[in-house]
Design an enzyme around this catalytic site. Structure first.
Site, PDB file in Angstrom:
ATOM      1  N   ARG A  59       0.894  -1.156   0.000  1.00 58.43           N
ATOM      2  CA  ARG A  59       0.000   0.000   0.000  1.00 58.43           C
ATOM      3  C   ARG A  59       0.933   1.207   0.000  1.00 58.43           C
ATOM      4  NH1 ARG A  59      -5.067  -2.483   0.946  1.00 58.43           N
ATOM      5  NH2 ARG A  59      -4.853  -4.351   2.220  1.00 58.43           N
ATOM      6  N   ASP A  69     -12.286  -9.750  -1.354  1.00 60.88           N
ATOM      7  CA  ASP A  69     -13.572  -9.186  -0.911  1.00 60.88           C
ATOM      8  C   ASP A  69     -14.695  -9.284  -1.941  1.00 60.88           C
ATOM      9  OD1 ASP A  69     -12.460  -8.429   1.501  1.00 60.88           O
ATOM     10  OD2 ASP A  69     -11.856  -6.458   0.770  1.00 60.88           O
ATOM     11  N   ARG A 100     -18.054 -26.459  13.511  1.00 62.69           N
ATOM     12  CA  ARG A 100     -19.324 -27.163  13.713  1.00 62.69           C
ATOM     13  C   ARG A 100     -19.136 -28.389  14.615  1.00 62.69           C
ATOM     14  NH1 ARG A 100     -23.873 -27.179  10.880  1.00 62.69           N
ATOM     15  NH2 ARG A 100     -24.080 -25.635   9.265  1.00 62.69           N
ATOM     16  N   ARG A 113      -6.394 -14.925   3.502  1.00 65.50           N
ATOM     17  CA  ARG A 113      -5.719 -14.412   2.304  1.00 65.50           C
ATOM     18  C   ARG A 113      -4.829 -15.461   1.640  1.00 65.50           C
ATOM     19  NH1 ARG A 113      -6.457  -9.393   1.070  1.00 65.50           N
ATOM     20  NH2 ARG A 113      -6.775  -7.823   2.663  1.00 65.50           N
TER      21      ARG A 113
HETATM   22  P1  ATP Z   1      -7.980  -4.608  -1.113  1.00 66.36           P
HETATM   23  O1  ATP Z   1      -9.384  -4.541  -1.656  1.00 66.36           O
HETATM   24  O2  ATP Z   1      -7.474  -5.993  -1.071  1.00 66.36           O
HETATM   25  O3  ATP Z   1      -7.765  -3.825   0.145  1.00 66.36           O
HETATM   26  P2  ATP Z   1      -7.073  -2.373  -2.665  1.00 66.36           P
HETATM   27  O4  ATP Z   1      -6.435  -2.283  -3.997  1.00 66.36           O
HETATM   28  O5  ATP Z   1      -8.446  -1.776  -2.546  1.00 66.36           O
HETATM   29  O6  ATP Z   1      -7.044  -3.892  -2.220  1.00 66.36           O
HETATM   30  P3  ATP Z   1      -5.910  -0.156  -1.182  1.00 66.36           P
HETATM   31  O7  ATP Z   1      -5.029  -0.151   0.002  1.00 66.36           O
HETATM   32  O8  ATP Z   1      -7.201   0.578  -1.108  1.00 66.36           O
HETATM   33  O9  ATP Z   1      -6.111  -1.705  -1.583  1.00 66.36           O
HETATM   34  O10 ATP Z   1      -5.115   0.458  -2.433  1.00 66.36           O
HETATM   35  C1  ATP Z   1      -3.829  -0.018  -2.788  1.00 66.36           C
HETATM   36  C2  ATP Z   1      -2.947   1.125  -3.228  1.00 66.36           C
HETATM   37  O11 ATP Z   1      -3.545   1.769  -4.387  1.00 66.36           O
HETATM   38  C3  ATP Z   1      -2.782   2.237  -2.221  1.00 66.36           C
HETATM   39  O12 ATP Z   1      -1.800   1.964  -1.270  1.00 66.36           O
HETATM   40  C4  ATP Z   1      -2.372   3.393  -3.114  1.00 66.36           C
HETATM   41  O13 ATP Z   1      -1.029   3.290  -3.508  1.00 66.36           O
HETATM   42  C5  ATP Z   1      -3.236   3.165  -4.346  1.00 66.36           C
HETATM   43  N1  ATP Z   1      -4.471   3.968  -4.236  1.00 66.36           N
HETATM   44  C6  ATP Z   1      -5.583   3.689  -3.504  1.00 66.36           C
HETATM   45  N2  ATP Z   1      -6.490   4.695  -3.628  1.00 66.36           N
HETATM   46  C7  ATP Z   1      -5.936   5.608  -4.450  1.00 66.36           C
HETATM   47  C8  ATP Z   1      -6.352   6.883  -4.974  1.00 66.36           C
HETATM   48  N3  ATP Z   1      -7.542   7.399  -4.685  1.00 66.36           N
HETATM   49  N4  ATP Z   1      -5.502   7.539  -5.784  1.00 66.36           N
HETATM   50  C9  ATP Z   1      -4.309   7.032  -6.099  1.00 66.36           C
HETATM   51  N5  ATP Z   1      -3.852   5.853  -5.637  1.00 66.36           N
HETATM   52  C10 ATP Z   1      -4.640   5.151  -4.837  1.00 66.36           C
END
Ligand code: ATP
Length: 320
Positions: free
Chosen positions: A73, A129, A156, A254
């Protein structure tokens, strides 16, 4: 036609990401296109942590959970400067387009990078998810649901032996898909999802009545977005007086070797994504509707909220 593309996995890892990466890489190479593996999600693009991949680099991974590319992230990528740097690094390495595999956050980042820089991007929904709009399926959701079922089957046995209430907390901050799917498949008496509200007084009265009628045990599946399993278990024990135990599956959900469905669907999606990107398509996400691969607009995918299937909600109440 693009001559060089990149692939990355971002956000939470999910079983089947490896199958998708393998498919993207081998499809690109088969089409005579160079493919760069970008390590640790968006962070790898910012830190120039990338490598041109060969066919053999994605061997022996289809059966593995996690992602051979790593994931992360990355806060820096959420800034305009961060995305500008990502674009500059793509230019530096001659990467003309990207396949991004991740959840809604990762796809939102992809949509922003593409809007700001014009770089072609194709997304694949990779998250346990199953909460990406426009697709019935996301890579990894099937393996995670099966992991939960395995836990339910075991719980169970012990719940029945002791006439207990067992509460199982599963993942899902905003989406109840994992809870409802595994709860229906595991025959849970109560499935609590963030999309609905619950009156614990009514639930506990029902439980007491069921026990009076001779019920041997009750299984409750709760998505973490509703409340913690501990909190729910405490309320149940206090209000019913029935011996209650709580299990929290956590990150076990996971991991693990991907199911057949996750391997095959991820392979199909990886191929479609690579071919689409190479042919010049952009701003799309490939997913499944009614078991067929479909192409969804990337901006629609990130700007709409997927709803939990009302049929699942209805069924879970009817079969209790
Ligand atoms: P999961 O559903 O498994 O949590 P995800 O892809 O939704 O996966 P996030 O942590 O929300 O996981 O996003 C992963 C990465 O994507 C973030 O750490 C960031 O780098 C990038 N990211 C998320 N939202 C944004 C945004 N609005 N703009 C730019 N980059 C973003």
């Amino acid at each position: 036609m693009l001559k060089s593309i990149g692939v990355l996995t971002s956000g939470g890892d999910s079983p089947g990401m490896n199958a998708a990466v393998r498919s993207v890489v081998r499809t690109a190479i088969y089409s005579g296109v160079d493919v760069w593996g970008i390590y640790n999600g968006w962070r790898g693009l910012l830190d120039e942590d990338l490598k041109k991949l060969e066919r053999k680099d994605v061997g022996d991974i289809i059966q593995r959970g996690g992602t051979m590319l790593g994931t992360a992230r990355c806060k820096r990528f959420q800034t305009v400067e961060g995305r500008k740097l990502a674009y500059e690094h793509m230019q530096k390495y001659g990467i003309q387009g990207l396949v991004v595999i991740g959840g809604d956050g990762s796809l939102r980042g992809a949509s922003e990078l593409s809007a700001e820089s014009g770089v072609p991007i194709v997304g694949l929904p990779g998250t346990i998810d199953n909460d990406v709009w426009g697709t019935d399926y996301t890579i990894g959701c099937d393996t995670a649901a099966n992991t939960i079922i395995d836990a339910i089957n075991k719980l169970r046995d012990t719940a029945s032996a002791h006439r207990r209430v067992v509460v199982l907390e599963v993942m899902g901050h905003h989406s109840g898909w994992l809870a409802i799917t595994s709860g229906i498949a595991g025959g849970a008496e109560y499935i609590l999802v963030p999309e609905e509200e619950y009156d614990m007084d009514i639930i506990c009265d029902d439980m007491k009545y069921a026990y009076k009628q001779g019920k041997r045990y009750i299984l409750v599946v709760v998505a973490e977005g509703v409340a913690s399993g501990i909190e729910i278990g405490k309320i149940i024990e206090e209000k019913t007086g029935i011996d209650t135990r709580v299990s929290v599956l956590g990150h076990i959900q996971r991991g693990g070797s991907p199911t057949v469905q996750d391997r095959v669907k991820a392979s199909q999606l990886g191929e479609k994504a690579a071919l689409a990107l190479i042919s010049g398509m952009s701003d799309v996400v490939f997913g499944f509707q009614a078991d067929r691969v479909v192409c969804i607009n990337l901006h629609d995918a990130v700007n709409n909220k997927k709803q939990l299937d009302p049929e699942y909600l209805r069924l879970s109440k009817e079969l209790f």
